[in-house]
Scaffold this motif. Structure first.
Motif, PDB file in Angstrom:
ATOM      1  N   GLY A  11       0.794  -1.223   0.000  1.00  0.00           N
ATOM      2  CA  GLY A  11       0.000   0.000   0.000  1.00  0.00           C
ATOM      3  C   GLY A  11       0.825   1.271   0.000  1.00  0.00           C
ATOM      4  N   LEU A  12       2.162   1.127   0.072  1.00  0.00           N
ATOM      5  CA  LEU A  12       3.015   2.310   0.185  1.00  0.00           C
ATOM      6  C   LEU A  12       2.890   3.261  -1.008  1.00  0.00           C
ATOM      7  N   PRO A  13       2.850   2.786  -2.250  1.00  0.00           N
ATOM      8  CA  PRO A  13       2.687   3.735  -3.357  1.00  0.00           C
ATOM      9  C   PRO A  13       1.409   4.570  -3.245  1.00  0.00           C
ATOM     10  N   THR A  14       0.329   3.955  -2.777  1.00  0.00           N
ATOM     11  CA  THR A  14      -0.918   4.697  -2.599  1.00  0.00           C
ATOM     12  C   THR A  14      -0.784   5.712  -1.475  1.00  0.00           C
ATOM     13  N   ALA A  15      -0.115   5.304  -0.384  1.00  0.00           N
ATOM     14  CA  ALA A  15       0.110   6.226   0.730  1.00  0.00           C
ATOM     15  C   ALA A  15       0.980   7.402   0.295  1.00  0.00           C
ATOM     16  N   GLU A  16       1.945   7.152  -0.569  1.00  0.00           N
ATOM     17  CA  GLU A  16       2.813   8.226  -1.048  1.00  0.00           C
ATOM     18  C   GLU A  16       2.045   9.202  -1.925  1.00  0.00           C
ATOM     19  N   ARG A  17       1.049   8.717  -2.654  1.00  0.00           N
ATOM     20  CA  ARG A  17       0.190   9.616  -3.423  1.00  0.00           C
ATOM     21  C   ARG A  17      -0.570  10.549  -2.484  1.00  0.00           C
ATOM     22  N   CYS A  18      -0.954  10.017  -1.327  1.00  0.00           N
ATOM     23  CA  CYS A  18      -1.643  10.846  -0.325  1.00  0.00           C
ATOM     24  C   CYS A  18      -0.712  11.948   0.184  1.00  0.00           C
ATOM     25  N   GLU A  19       0.554  11.604   0.410  1.00  0.00           N
ATOM     26  CA  GLU A  19       1.504  12.621   0.875  1.00  0.00           C
ATOM     27  C   GLU A  19       1.708  13.690  -0.190  1.00  0.00           C
ATOM     28  N   ASP A  20       1.738  13.285  -1.455  1.00  0.00           N
ATOM     29  CA  ASP A  20       1.843  14.268  -2.534  1.00  0.00           C
ATOM     30  C   ASP A  20       0.640  15.207  -2.520  1.00  0.00           C
ATOM     31  N   ASP A  21      -0.543  14.662  -2.266  1.00  0.00           N
ATOM     32  CA  ASP A  21      -1.748  15.498  -2.184  1.00  0.00           C
ATOM     33  C   ASP A  21      -1.632  16.501  -1.048  1.00  0.00           C
ATOM     34  N   TRP A  22      -1.094  16.039   0.096  1.00  0.00           N
ATOM     35  CA  TRP A  22      -0.930  16.942   1.238  1.00  0.00           C
ATOM     36  C   TRP A  22       0.085  18.026   0.924  1.00  0.00           C
ATOM     37  N   ASP A  23       1.157  17.675   0.220  1.00  0.00           N
ATOM     38  CA  ASP A  23       2.148  18.677  -0.193  1.00  0.00           C
ATOM     39  C   ASP A  23       1.478  19.774  -1.023  1.00  0.00           C
ATOM     40  N   THR A  24       0.588  19.363  -1.923  1.00  0.00           N
ATOM     41  CA  THR A  24      -0.146  20.339  -2.728  1.00  0.00           C
ATOM     42  C   THR A  24      -1.032  21.212  -1.846  1.00  0.00           C
ATOM     43  N   HIS A  25      -1.659  20.593  -0.849  1.00  0.00           N
ATOM     44  CA  HIS A  25      -2.487  21.345   0.100  1.00  0.00           C
ATOM     45  C   HIS A  25      -1.659  22.402   0.826  1.00  0.00           C
ATOM     46  N   ILE A  26      -0.449  22.049   1.246  1.00  0.00           N
ATOM     47  CA  ILE A  26       0.410  22.999   1.950  1.00  0.00           C
ATOM     48  C   ILE A  26       0.777  24.172   1.040  1.00  0.00           C
ATOM     49  N   ARG A  27       1.032  23.883  -0.233  1.00  0.00           N
ATOM     50  CA  ARG A  27       1.321  24.976  -1.172  1.00  0.00           C
ATOM     51  C   ARG A  27       0.090  25.870  -1.341  1.00  0.00           C
ATOM     52  N   ASP A  28      -1.091  25.256  -1.343  1.00  0.00           N
ATOM     53  CA  ASP A  28      -2.323  26.041  -1.440  1.00  0.00           C
ATOM     54  C   ASP A  28      -2.503  26.924  -0.200  1.00  0.00           C
ATOM     55  N   VAL A  29      -2.154  26.373   0.966  1.00  0.00           N
ATOM     56  CA  VAL A  29      -2.229  27.157   2.201  1.00  0.00           C
ATOM     57  C   VAL A  29      -1.313  28.369   2.105  1.00  0.00           C
ATOM     58  N   ALA A  30      -0.094  28.146   1.622  1.00  0.00           N
ATOM     59  CA  ALA A  30       0.878  29.236   1.499  1.00  0.00           C
ATOM     60  C   ALA A  30       0.342  30.340   0.589  1.00  0.00           C
ATOM     61  N   ASP A  31      -0.392  29.947  -0.451  1.00  0.00           N
ATOM     62  CA  ASP A  31      -0.930  30.938  -1.385  1.00  0.00           C
ATOM     63  C   ASP A  31      -2.025  31.800  -0.764  1.00  0.00           C
ATOM     64  N   THR A  32      -2.631  31.323   0.323  1.00  0.00           N
ATOM     65  CA  THR A  32      -3.713  32.085   0.961  1.00  0.00           C
ATOM     66  C   THR A  32      -3.219  32.976   2.094  1.00  0.00           C
ATOM     67  N   THR A  33      -1.950  32.850   2.468  1.00  0.00           N
ATOM     68  CA  THR A  33      -1.425  33.650   3.567  1.00  0.00           C
ATOM     69  C   THR A  33      -1.066  35.053   3.077  1.00  0.00           C
ATOM     70  N   VAL A  34      -0.860  35.952   4.025  1.00  0.00           N
ATOM     71  CA  VAL A  34      -0.499  37.325   3.660  1.00  0.00           C
ATOM     72  C   VAL A  34       0.861  37.310   2.959  1.00  0.00           C
ATOM     73  N   PRO A  35       0.983  37.927   1.784  1.00  0.00           N
ATOM     74  CA  PRO A  35       2.239  37.868   1.033  1.00  0.00           C
ATOM     75  C   PRO A  35       3.310  38.787   1.623  1.00  0.00           C
ATOM     76  N   LEU A  36       4.541  38.396   1.431  1.00  0.00           N
ATOM     77  CA  LEU A  36       5.672  39.235   1.814  1.00  0.00           C
ATOM     78  C   LEU A  36       6.220  39.919   0.572  1.00  0.00           C
ATOM     79  N   PRO A  37       6.793  41.104   0.714  1.00  0.00           N
ATOM     80  CA  PRO A  37       7.411  41.770  -0.434  1.00  0.00           C
ATOM     81  C   PRO A  37       8.501  40.895  -1.044  1.00  0.00           C
ATOM     82  N   ALA A  38       8.589  40.892  -2.356  1.00  0.00           N
ATOM     83  CA  ALA A  38       9.556  40.047  -3.055  1.00  0.00           C
ATOM     84  C   ALA A  38      10.983  40.352  -2.621  1.00  0.00           C
ATOM     85  N   GLU A  39      11.275  41.636  -2.398  1.00  0.00           N
ATOM     86  CA  GLU A  39      12.644  41.990  -1.997  1.00  0.00           C
ATOM     87  C   GLU A  39      12.991  41.439  -0.611  1.00  0.00           C
ATOM     88  N   LEU A  40      11.985  41.329   0.268  1.00  0.00           N
ATOM     89  CA  LEU A  40      12.242  40.768   1.590  1.00  0.00           C
ATOM     90  C   LEU A  40      12.447  39.256   1.489  1.00  0.00           C
TER      91      LEU A  40
END
Length: 207
Positions: A101-130
């Motif tokens: 079942g490990l390959p299926t479980a790893e697909r779940c972790e990939d989905d969570w990684d995408t979720h974390i990137r989505d979370v980051a996109d909803t947070t208050v942005p920092l200036p690019a120079e910072l």
């Protein structure tokens, strides 16, 4: 026979969001329900423990058959759940579920990684120079550590002091703002955001 997977419930966290977005592999049975943790007796039989790691839901068992996973999906402590991935029991063969079942479980972790990137996109942005400055400072300290580890520690300590000084008044400014909005801007749970503000502002988190 279960091995290491009985010892702990595997989870994933990111450095920035910690337990506010703690992920794991969730299990659904063929009727769409979430199974209860599986109870295992100790070797002595005097006590036991409950396990909810995905690999224990293999439909096996000597005296009491364990539930059999139908779908694995990513889950997050924030309440988000990922797409379900069906477990193909026809290809398992003799391999234990924690291997097959490990390959299926790893697909779940990939989905969570995408979720974390989505979370980051909803947070208050920092200036690019910072953001660029942070990357430059990080690289500089990492290079410094190769020549002088103690100097790198001193530099990291300087960053801690800068953070404490520069975040004190902003923490006070947002203390009375909507906790849900502040937490969302930071990508944290309300409790985690409250604790962060308290640490920077210098007050008790439950005060």
């Amino acid at each position: 026979m279960l091995e290491v997977f009985v010892e702990k419930d595997e989870t994933w966290t990111s450095d920035e969001y910690g337990r506010s977005h703690e992920g794991r592999v969730g299990v659904l049975l063929d009727d769409g329900t979430v199974p209860k943790p599986v109870y295992f007796d100790s070797a002595s039989g005097s006590s036991g423990w409950e396990v909810s790691h995905w690999s224990v839901y293999d439909g096996a068992g000597t005296y009491l058959t364990r539930p059999k996973a139908d779908v694995l999906r990513a889950e997050c402590s924030c309440g988000w759940t990922g797409t379900g991935h069906a477990v193909d029991w026809t290809t398992v063969g003799e391999a234990p579920f924690h291997e097959s079942g490990l390959p299926t479980a790893e697909r779940c972790e990939d989905d969570w990684d995408t979720h974390i990137r989505d979370v980051a996109d909803t947070t208050v942005p920092l200036p690019a120079e910072l953001e660029a400055l942070f990357q430059t400072v990080t690289a500089a300290i990492e290079n410094l550590a190769q020549d002088s580890p103690t100097a790198a520690i001193k530099a990291a300590r300087a960053l801690e002091l800068i953070a404490q000084r520069t975040a004190h008044w902003p923490a006070l400014d947002v203390r009375d703002q909507d906790p849900q909005r502040v937490a969302a801007d930071l990508g944290l749970s309300v409790d985690a955001a409250r604790a962060l503000l308290a640490r920077f502002g210098g007050w008790h988190p439950h005060g």
